[in-house]
Enzyme design. Structure first.
Site, mmCIF file in Angstrom:
data_model
loop_
_atom_site.group_PDB
_atom_site.id
_atom_site.type_symbol
_atom_site.label_atom_id
_atom_site.label_comp_id
_atom_site.label_asym_id
_atom_site.label_seq_id
_atom_site.Cartn_x
_atom_site.Cartn_y
_atom_site.Cartn_z
ATOM 1 N N TYR A 159 2.103 -4.095 -1.820
ATOM 2 C CA TYR A 159 1.838 -2.789 -1.297
ATOM 3 C C TYR A 159 3.446 -1.940 -1.888
ATOM 4 C CZ TYR A 159 1.952 1.539 1.710
ATOM 5 O OH TYR A 159 1.477 2.912 2.323
ATOM 6 N N LYS A 201 2.225 1.669 -5.202
ATOM 7 C CA LYS A 201 2.672 3.070 -4.521
ATOM 8 C C LYS A 201 3.767 3.125 -6.005
ATOM 9 C CE LYS A 201 0.216 3.517 -1.407
ATOM 10 N NZ LYS A 201 -0.666 4.190 -1.110
#
Length: 87
Positions: free
Chosen positions: A56, A60
């Site tokens: 994640y 990002k």
């Protein structure tokens, strides 16, 4: 990674002809070029990381890098990544 990084990439790629090609024609015609903006919303995890979420955080962070690169490469595009704080 597919959802978090590929989707913004594909959307920017689809919008690029409108942003860059039209802006180039306006520049060549001597017309004022209106601001065309891309705003990608990311997560603070892309800057500082997050425990147990390497994928994640990497995705990002990739959005932030993608947005900055588009701003440097694109003619007539203003881009700004906006990492939001964790809640």
């Amino acid at each position: 990674m597919d959802l978090h990084l590929k989707t913004p990439f594909r959307l920017i790629r689809a919008a690029k002809p409108f942003f860059c090609d039209v802006a180039q024609k306006e520049i060549e015609a001597g017309k004022p070029v209106p601001a065309r903006k891309i705003i990608n919303i990311s997560s603070i995890a892309g800057i500082g990381g997050n425990v147990g979420q390497a994928n994640y955080s990497a995705a990002k962070s990739g959005i932030i890098g993608l947005t900055k690169t588009v701003g440097k490469e694109g003619r007539g595009i203003m881009s700004r990544p906006m990492p939001l704080p964790s809640t």
